[in-house]
Scaffold this active site. Structure first.
Site, PDB file in Angstrom:
ATOM      1  N   ARG A 232       0.846  -1.195  -0.060  1.00 14.72           N
ATOM      2  CA  ARG A 232       0.145   0.086  -0.042  1.00 14.72           C
ATOM      3  C   ARG A 232       0.893   1.458  -0.105  1.00 14.72           C
ATOM      4  O   ARG A 232       1.822   1.412   0.948  1.00 14.72           O
ATOM      5  CB  ARG A 232      -1.042   0.089   1.206  1.00 14.72           C
TER       6      ARG A 232
ATOM      7  N   ARG B   3       1.677   1.765  10.494  1.00 14.50           N
ATOM      8  CA  ARG B   3       1.415   1.787   9.153  1.00 14.50           C
ATOM      9  C   ARG B   3       2.632   1.838   8.289  1.00 14.50           C
ATOM     10  O   ARG B   3       3.635   2.342   8.307  1.00 14.50           O
ATOM     11  CB  ARG B   3       0.789   3.501   8.846  1.00 14.50           C
TER      12      ARG B   3
ATOM     13  N   GLU C 261      -6.496  -1.017  14.247  1.00 15.17           N
ATOM     14  CA  GLU C 261      -7.294  -1.909  13.364  1.00 15.17           C
ATOM     15  C   GLU C 261      -6.459  -2.951  12.952  1.00 15.17           C
ATOM     16  O   GLU C 261      -5.363  -2.702  12.269  1.00 15.17           O
ATOM     17  CB  GLU C 261      -7.840  -0.914  12.220  1.00 15.17           C
TER      18      GLU C 261
ATOM     19  N   SER D 110     -10.751  -6.166   9.096  1.00 13.55           N
ATOM     20  CA  SER D 110     -11.938  -5.649   8.506  1.00 13.55           C
ATOM     21  C   SER D 110     -12.886  -6.630   7.843  1.00 13.55           C
ATOM     22  O   SER D 110     -12.535  -7.273   6.795  1.00 13.55           O
ATOM     23  CB  SER D 110     -11.515  -4.476   7.377  1.00 13.55           C
TER      24      SER D 110
ATOM     25  N   ARG E  53       0.459  -4.821  12.937  1.00 17.55           N
ATOM     26  CA  ARG E  53      -0.069  -4.424  14.374  1.00 17.55           C
ATOM     27  C   ARG E  53      -0.397  -5.513  15.312  1.00 17.55           C
ATOM     28  O   ARG E  53      -0.315  -4.987  16.669  1.00 17.55           O
ATOM     29  CB  ARG E  53      -1.377  -3.589  13.885  1.00 17.55           C
TER      30      ARG E  53
END
Length: 425
Positions: A264, A279, A351, A354, A393
RNA sequence: GGAGGGAUGGCAGAGCGGCCGAUUGCGGAGGUCUUGAAAACCUCUGGGCGAGAGCCCCGCGGGUUCGAAUCCCGCUCCCUCCGCCA
């Protein structure tokens, strides 16, 4: 992408649904107008083609009968019709292209159950598990970048030297921890999910099918020379696995799992939450994904969520479940639950998963259908997927949660088969 | 990277300028026969757009032609051989 027919059959319901995602009513009106023009032009084109076909058959008959003069006359007429058909056809293609382009940019309609809201702040915390803010000791209040550096298991400086910032480099027990998590998670899904090892570089079609393009091109890495995209998630290749196919209802739900690297660019997030592993540009993730009938979809969605949650519970991490509100829902999503783990060292909820239901939005882009067992009718499947889980994470939360007063770290017992020693340091 | 061959319905496999959305076989569904089953026989059996008439789809995109699954060009994928290589 949405079914254009809904613009004709239920324009008001469609507008109301899209309004919940902040889409202006004019866009739906624009769709309706393009759809109307498209059908008008294709009808004109079809009529002209039908006449050319009829004439051509007559020409064939006349030539066989030796009626050359009459044949020549019909040929001239047909030539003229053909020219008109070409012009109308070109117009029809232009309008169809505009319609498709607009359709690709309009998001999915949120599920009725999705909570209303304007943005991130309106997401609903459904439940919090294993979290007691007073239970953490001072020794756990050290951020993972410090813990990782001290133990020599995370080398962000070397990663940056090789590839730039936000490309982490794990070493020793830190590297082994990532591998352990991947193997453990894949095994945990093996009861119901087929393991796939897909390509990590994909064609543009696959990116469009999953909804990454055209809207989010800036967030993806593109290899220009070969016109391939580095996948931002295994969802992309797994969604396109069945593209263009018609599945049998008896085979549904199809459940797939894959461990892949994810890339990403994080173009819009420069400078935000960039410390440590918060991130990163490249990370490993285990994905679970399903194709289902509309009837099966809610239960499958619940199962995906339960699986992601049970992994967090088994790792002994504190986590919470968020029901994502309409304003924060992704473009392709009808309903979405996010899982966040608590990282005591950073004192942040991170997070890590998802879990999403796309109804037939992706299936329509990817053209994945199934044949109903009863009447043999064909319709688009529903696609669903979830991360179970994304590792950086998790890695951070594990290292921070497991830190002991002497500076060593204890990792979860479930990973012992791959880790050997669950104590680091 | 070089040379050659190929891509047609769930599968196999014809067709190579008009009568082909497509012969045939297998597979699948239904039926006749049978106590039941098998065999045999009969019928049906791709998708898309459209209210419908009709139109589109023979790997994909262009072109030639009154007319293209069939001819031409480009692309993609598969196979064979050579080269290179984890």
């Amino acid at each position: 992408m949405l079914d254009v027919r809904r613009v004709r059959t239920e324009p008001d319901a469609l507008k109301a649904g899209l309004a919940r995602k902040g889409v202006a009513g004019e866009e739906v009106d624009q769709l309706a107008e393009l759809d109307r023009r498209r059908r008008e032009l294709s009808e004109q084109r079809d009529d002209l083609r039908a006449r050319v076909k009829t004439l051509s058959k007559e020409v064939g008959g006349l030539r066989r009968a030796g009626e050359v003069e009459q044949a020549e006359a019909l040929m001239a007429e047909s030539r003229d019709l053909g020219a008109r058909e070409k012009a109308v056809s070109a117009d029809a293609d232009v309008v169809a292209g505009e319609l498709r382009e607009l359709l690709l940019r309009i998001p999915n309609v949120p599920a009725a159950e999705a909570p209303d809201g304007a943005g991130e702040a309106d997401n609903v915390v459904v439940r919090v598990e294993g979290f007691d803010p007073d239970a953490y000791g001072e020794h756990q209040r050290v951020p993972h970048w410090d813990v990782g550096a001290a133990l020599g298991i995370l080398d962000l400086g070397r990663g940056a030297k090789i590839s730039g910032s936000m490309f982490p480099l794990y070493r020793g027990a830190g590297a082994r921890l990532v591998r352990a998590l991947t193997s453990w998670a894949l095994d945990r899904h093996a009861d119901a999910f087929e393991e796939i090892r897909p390509p990590s570089l994909v064609r543009t079609d696959a990116m469009v099918a999953a909804g990454q393009l055209p809207k989010f091109a800036d967030d993806a890495y593109h290899l220009e020379r070969d016109d391939l995209w580095a996948i931002p998630t295994a969802e992309v290749p797994l969604t396109s696995l069945a593209s263009g196919e018609i599945l049998a209802e008896a085979d549904l739900p199809v459940r797939l799992t894959a461990a892949t690297p994810c890339f990403r660019r994080e173009a819009g997030a420069a400078g935000r939450d960039t410390r440590g592993l918060l991130r990163v540009h490249e990370f490993d993730k285990v994905e679970i994904l399903a194709y289902a009938t509309p009837e099966q979809a809610p239960a499958v969605h619940a199962d995906l969520l339960a699986r992601a949650e049970s992994l967090l519970a088994e790792l002994g991490l504190a986590y919470r479940v968020l029901d994502i509100c309409t304003g924060d829902l992704g473009q392709s999503h009808a309903r979405q639950f996010d899982l966040e783990v608590y990282a005591p060292g950073c004192d942040l909820w991170l997070e890590v998963s998802s879990v999403s239901w796309f109804t037939d939005y992706q299936a329509r882009r990817a053209d994945i259908r199934y044949r109903r067992a009863g009447d043999g009718g064909v319709e688009h499947v529903h696609t669903l997927n979830g991360s179970a889980l994304a590792w950086p994470r998790i890695w951070a939360a594990l290292v921070e949660t497991g830190r002991r007063p002497d500076g060593t770290v204890v990792l979860p017992e479930v990973l012992a088969p791959w880790l050997g020693d669950t104590t680091v340091g």
